[in-house]
Design a protein around this motif. Structure first.
Motif, PDB file in Angstrom:
ATOM      1  N   ASP B 671      20.129  32.148  98.620  1.00  0.00           N
ATOM      2  CA  ASP B 671      20.167  30.789  98.067  1.00  0.00           C
ATOM      3  C   ASP B 671      19.182  29.898  98.819  1.00  0.00           C
ATOM      4  O   ASP B 671      18.845  30.163  99.974  1.00  0.00           O
ATOM      5  CB  ASP B 671      21.591  30.239  98.216  1.00  0.00           C
ATOM      6  CG  ASP B 671      21.811  29.025  97.350  1.00  0.00           C
ATOM      7  OD1 ASP B 671      22.181  29.216  96.165  1.00  0.00           O
ATOM      8  OD2 ASP B 671      21.589  27.900  97.857  1.00  0.00           O
ATOM      9  N   ASP B 672      18.703  28.829  98.136  1.00  0.00           N
ATOM     10  CA  ASP B 672      17.747  27.925  98.780  1.00  0.00           C
ATOM     11  C   ASP B 672      18.393  27.166  99.932  1.00  0.00           C
ATOM     12  O   ASP B 672      17.748  26.829 100.918  1.00  0.00           O
ATOM     13  CB  ASP B 672      17.184  26.937  97.760  1.00  0.00           C
ATOM     14  CG  ASP B 672      16.418  27.693  96.679  1.00  0.00           C
ATOM     15  OD1 ASP B 672      15.939  28.831  96.988  1.00  0.00           O
ATOM     16  OD2 ASP B 672      16.325  27.190  95.543  1.00  0.00           O
ATOM     17  N   SER B 674      20.092  27.053 103.119  1.00  0.00           N
ATOM     18  CA  SER B 674      20.179  28.088 104.157  1.00  0.00           C
ATOM     19  C   SER B 674      21.608  28.322 104.611  1.00  0.00           C
ATOM     20  O   SER B 674      21.991  29.422 104.984  1.00  0.00           O
ATOM     21  CB  SER B 674      19.294  27.719 105.354  1.00  0.00           C
ATOM     22  OG  SER B 674      19.836  26.580 105.981  1.00  0.00           O
ATOM     23  N   ARG B 677      23.172  30.517 102.038  1.00  0.00           N
ATOM     24  CA  ARG B 677      22.610  31.864 102.189  1.00  0.00           C
ATOM     25  C   ARG B 677      23.283  32.610 103.344  1.00  0.00           C
ATOM     26  O   ARG B 677      23.721  33.747 103.189  1.00  0.00           O
ATOM     27  CB  ARG B 677      21.107  31.754 102.455  1.00  0.00           C
ATOM     28  CG  ARG B 677      20.454  33.063 102.826  1.00  0.00           C
ATOM     29  CD  ARG B 677      18.945  32.927 102.954  1.00  0.00           C
ATOM     30  NE  ARG B 677      18.363  34.138 103.480  1.00  0.00           N
ATOM     31  CZ  ARG B 677      18.164  34.362 104.792  1.00  0.00           C
ATOM     32  NH1 ARG B 677      18.491  33.443 105.680  1.00  0.00           N
ATOM     33  NH2 ARG B 677      17.627  35.511 105.177  1.00  0.00           N
TER      34      ARG B 677
END
Lengths: 315, 702
Positions: B671-672, B674, B677
């Motif tokens: 995912d953008d 962080s 992610r």
């Protein structure tokens, strides 16, 4: 053989069997020697085999050799195990191409008919760790019984045999038991006579087997034997060293036979110590190695003597 | 097409070498023929005690002509290159070469070399002496006058004659013209040593085999074996007995005779008081004779069957009588040995072991026996054996090595121990352990089941393994002089087949500390782990041989503290069944995918994502579902596994499959944001972690 009187026949007389073998091999052209005058474990130890097998010269010899295996003593109680017995030894160098036929004819000469009996050559490779020797060959069987050893020597005393010698060893007591048809070695007829004149193998050797069994297992003087081993080893090395003559290009040895006697001595003393049970398993190996080192050095000395072929070319 | 007949006639070839020698001869000659472009139709090799023979039929009379194109230098190339080309190809001038066009690289010369094939007879004359000189006998020797010369021929025993003929069936064949060390190939051979020793002239295989048969030589070992077996069975049957069949002995006997003649002899009933195995070993090893049993009870009788090499002039009476005498003497020895062995109790023999070194770094046999006793006592409760009996059994198990019968017949070790133990009134289990503690000797040998035997068998093998590990003498490649692989396989089979729960690590660690050269504890730990890895390897080999998936062994051993071999095997089995299902396959794929992504990202970021995910960072429903399922599955799996319900553990884990599949379908891990992610990567790690309850899926091959 038909002309022989009954008491001289191999199937009736232990000495008759020995004489028949001697006669056969003498007729072939062998030098008939007498036993070596030292205690040895087998006929192979006689210098006429161990040393004469080395070097390029022709050599055909036969002899009886009393052999001592101290550990095999059974106090005269076992029907076929002895600590002292006779071997008949034949050494033919180079091995003739008809050596098997010669051997079979020698059996015929002592009354073993190869059309009546089952004679076989069964694989048995020979190796003597103490002599640094090995060869390939067979046990010779007659109706399932091993009656001889047959070996083509490849190496003796650490030296390659060139040419190869053929060695035949007849176990005389066993062979005699077979041809006389007795099951106990002491029952062998020794002199071939009957009745009051009969002398058996037991008459000659039973007491000796009993006494030597006691000696070998119970009474032999281990301390003395350890010393004797060390002395023989030392003397052997001393004679070997003293025997070398000449420069490095033309080496010659002048004391190979006396040195080898001490090697034989060490070997027999080791066998006595082993029978007495005073050598541990680990030590055992190192004693065998020590005797082998002596044997190898003697072989090396021998090939630098005249009979060992030193004169026949550079070595 | 023509045939080759080759015979190498020698003095007696050892029986054990004959079959391989025949095979080697066939292989070497046919391989060379094929290499020379001579493709044959068939070949067969034979061996008797005095000869190796080979027939190769359907060999072309000539080699095919060879045409070879050799590429040369470019047209107009340097003079030196052209001269070299002419020399190498044997062309007189460039006129004899052709020019090949090549618009890209430029035209170049090509030489067409024609090599006419040689006659097969000449080819054979070249290849046969080389094969004879390089024949791979296990042991070979020199002999006679020529042995003094360098490069003298070596053969298994003196070689006397060579038959080598080549030709068509309809014509007189040619002699292959060669000689080896003064022995010229010809067409003369010899029959039976005693019954038909005269020279025989042979032409080709058919008349060779027939003439030999007339000369009392059965060429084919299979035919000799058939004849011996048939006659031996018949002789036994005629008297109402059964032959005790012995294929190894039959092979050997067939290699000792060219003309088998079977006969039956007998020995005194008295000798039947000796254990039957001793009678059989005596008669088999020393006399190469078969024993005979009663038809219905399989008990040995006082008969034996011999195979002579001759039809004797008296019909075999002297041969039978001679063999009977030798057997009587041998059995007298055996009986004497057996009876004198019985006079000394087994425990009274043990002091001698103080002087017998087992291995220079591992001490004496006596020390070894004490170690095995201690270990057997430790193992006994774990296998349901009486501790005192196990100790006693271990105490006595090796004592028979010092008996006369075992000295004479080493193959009877253990078995004699049992006889002697029972004779001195030991417990039946203690006696049985003498024999059984050596088992299993290999992958097909029986595994003992009596707990006392099992305890001593395990102690014996583990002591050997631990000992050699302690001194760092492990098997390498094909070298395994102490048969440690076999010992490890023995331990595995004992444990698995008897369903024994045993934690090897503590057992091994305690035992390694008992060795004389006691070691630092870190060293001990390392050696324990290393030995466990050796067991894992053996287990893999065994499973592979059973056709199971050995990679699963790695997957299970990769988990913490897997030193209980029975559990490992059960886990491997459950895992195997699970991976055969669709759920298993898909979950494996999902887990591997998770692991791959993690590996890449962890490498990229240089850190491990092994913390707990943060619930507040879940964005998608699939994430939440996965997290929830992992929690449930972990709990369920650990409950099942605690009960050693491996199948239950697997089916619990299987519940992850739909949520893992859904997660990968709908969720983008990288995912953008962080933080999201990182949280997702931690969730992936949770999948890997959950499946580790049953196995390390990353070790499983697809």
């Amino acid at each position: 053989m038909d002309s022989l009187p009954a008491h001289m026949r191999p199937e009736h007389s232990f000495q008759g069997l020995i004489l028949a073998l001697q006669r056969y091999w003498a007729d072939y052209g062998c030098v008939i020697l007498q036993p070596y005058d030292m205690e040895v474990g087998a006929g192979t130890f006689h210098p006429a085999t161990t040393l004469r097998a080395l070097g390029p010269k022709r050599w055909n010899a036969a002899y009886v050799q009393p052999s001592r295996r101290p550990k095999d003593g059974r106090y005269g109680e076992n029907p076929n195990r002895l600590q002292h017995y006779y071997q008949f030894q034949v050494i033919l160098k180079p091995s003739p191409s008809d050596i098997q036929e010669l051997y079979l004819k020698s059996l015929a000469a002592i009354g073993i008919d190869s059309h009546l009996h089952d004679i076989r050559f069964v694989e048995d490779d020979w190796e003597s760790p103490t002599l640094g020797a090995w060869g390939l060959g067979w046990e010779c069987w007659c109706d399932g019984m091993e009656v001889s050893q047959f070996t083509y020597f490849q190496q003796v005393a650490g030296v390659e045999c060139a040419p190869v010698a053929g060695e035949l060893t007849y176990g005389l007591e066993r062979l005699a038991m077979y041809v006389q048809g007795v099951d106990r070695v002491y029952d062998l007829n020794f002199n071939g006579r009957d009745g009051a004149e009969r002398v058996s193998y037991g008459d000659v050797f039973l007491q000796a087997e009993q006494e030597y069994s006691r000696h070998n297992f119970e009474y032999s003087d281990a301390d003395m034997l350890f010393k004797q081993f060390a002395m023989a080893e030392e003397a052997c090395k001393k004679y070997l060293e003293a025997g070398w003559k000449g420069g490095s290009n033309c080496k010659e040895h002048l004391l190979a036979l006396p040195a080898y006697d001490q090697c034989i001595k060490a070997s027999h003393v080791f066998n006595l110590l082993d029978a007495r049970g005073v050598i541990s398993v680990t030590e055992r190996q190192s004693y065998i190695m020590r005797v082998r080192e002596l044997a190898k050095a003697c072989g090396e000395a021998w090939v630098h003597t005249e009979a060992g072929g030193a004169a026949d070319g550079p070595t | 097409m023509p045939d080759l007949l080759l015979e190498l006639f020698s003095e007696e070839i050892p029986a054990r070498m004959q079959a391989k020698a025949a095979d080697d001869l066939r292989r070497m000659v046919t391989d060379r023929l094929v290499a020379e472009g001579l493709v044959y139709e068939g070949a067969k090799a034979f061996a008797t005690p005095r000869r190796l023979a080979l027939t190769v039929h359907g060999i072309p009379a000539r080699q095919p002509d060879l045409k070879e194109e050799r590429k040369g230098p470019r047209v107009g190339g340097p003079a030196a290159a052209i001269a070299g080309f002419l020399k190498a190809t044997g062309l007189a001038s460039l006129d004899q070469a052709t020019i090949q066009r090549d618009p890209k690289k430029g035209d170049f010369y090509v030489a067409l070399i024609e090599k006419p094939g040689r006659g097969t007879l000449d080819v054979l004359a070249d290849i046969l002496p080389v094969i004879i000189r390089t024949f791979p006998w296990p042991k070979s020797m020199r002999w006679g006058e020529r042995s003094a010369r360098p490069g003298a021929l070596q053969w298994v025993r003196p070689l006397h004659a060579i038959v080598a003929s080549f030709g068509l069936e309809t014509e007189q064949p040619d002699i292959v013209n060669f000689a080896v060390d003064g022995i010229a190939a010809g067409q003369t051979t010899f029959g039976h040593r005693f019954m038909a020793p005269v020279p025989i002239s042979v032409r080709r295989f058919e008349d060779y085999e027939a003439k030999l048969l007339d000369a009392k030589v059965v060429l084919d070992a299979e035919r000799r074996k058939d004849a011996i077996l048939t006659d031996a069975r018949q002789l036994a049957f005629a008297q109402g007995y059964d032959l005790v069949e012995d294929p190894g002995l039959l092979d050997e006997v067939a290699g000792l005779v060219e003309w088998p003649v079977v006969a039956m002899g007998s020995f005194e009933q008295d000798f039947l008081s000796i254990p039957p195995e001793v009678i059989r070993a005596t008669i088999r090893n020393n006399m190469k004779c078969f024993v005979v049993s009663e038809s219905n009870t399989a008990k040995l009788t006082n008969k034996f069957i011999l195979t002579a090499n001759i039809e004797a002039s008296d019909g075999g009476k002297a041969i039978v009588a001679g063999n009977e005498r030798v057997i009587r003497a041998r059995l007298s020895d055996a009986k004497f040995f057996y009876e004198s062995d019985l006079k000394l109790k087994l425990e009274d023999r043990l002091p001698k072991f103080d002087n017998i070194v087992f291995h220079e770094k591992l001490g004496t046999q006596a020390e070894r026996i004490r170690r095995i006793e201690r270990l057997a006592a430790e193992i006994a409760p774990l296998v349901g054996a009486d501790v005192e009996k196990a100790k006693r059994a271990a105490h006595l198990a090796k004592a028979d090595l010092l008996t006369d019968v075992v000295g004479e017949f080493p193959e009877l070790q253990g078995l004699m121990g049992k006889y002697y133990a029972l004779a001195q009134g030991e417990d039946a289990s203690v006696g049985a352990a003498s024999e059984e503690h050596y088992k299993p000797q290999g992958p097909t040998d029986r595994v003992p089941s009596d707990p006392v035997s099992v305890a001593v068998a395990l102690a014996d093998k583990i002591d050997t393994l631990v000992g050699f590990w302690a001194i760092d003498e492990k098997p390498t490649g094909s070298k395994d002089p102490y048969a440690l692989r076999r010992a490890a396989l023995g331990v595995i089979r004992l444990i698995v087949e008897n369903k024994i729960r045993l934690n090897l690590i503590p057992l091994v660690a305690r035992h390694i500390a008992t060795f004389v050269n006691a070691q630092a504890s870190t060293d001990i730990d390392r050696k324990c782990i290393d030995l466990l890895a050796f067991f894992a390897d053996r287990l893999k080999v065994q499973l592979r041989e059973q056709g199971a998936r050995y990679d699963l062994v790695d997957a299970v051993f990769a988990l913490e503290s897997q030193d209980d071999l029975l559990t490992v095997v059960r886990r491997v089995e459950a895992l195997g069944r699970f991976l055969d299902t669709d759920d298993g396959k898909n979950l494996l794929a999902g887990t591997k995918r998770a692991a791959n992504i993690l590996r890449i990202e962890e490498k990229k970021d240089g850190k491990a994502y092994d913390g707990m995910p943060d619930v507040s960072l879940y964005r998608l429903v699939e994430e939440k579902a996965l997290a929830k399922a992992i929690g449930q599955v972990k709990a369920e799996a650990s409950t099942a596994l605690a009960k050693e319900d491996f199948a239950g553990g697997m089916s619990a884990i299987a519940k992850l499959r739909p949520v893992v599949d859904a997660f990968f379908d709908r969720v983008k891990v990288n995912d953008d944001d962080s933080k999201v992610r990182e949280n997702r990567l931690k969730l992936l790690n949770e999948i890997r972690d959950a499946t580790r309850a049953v196995a390390d899926f990353s070790k499983i091959q697809d």
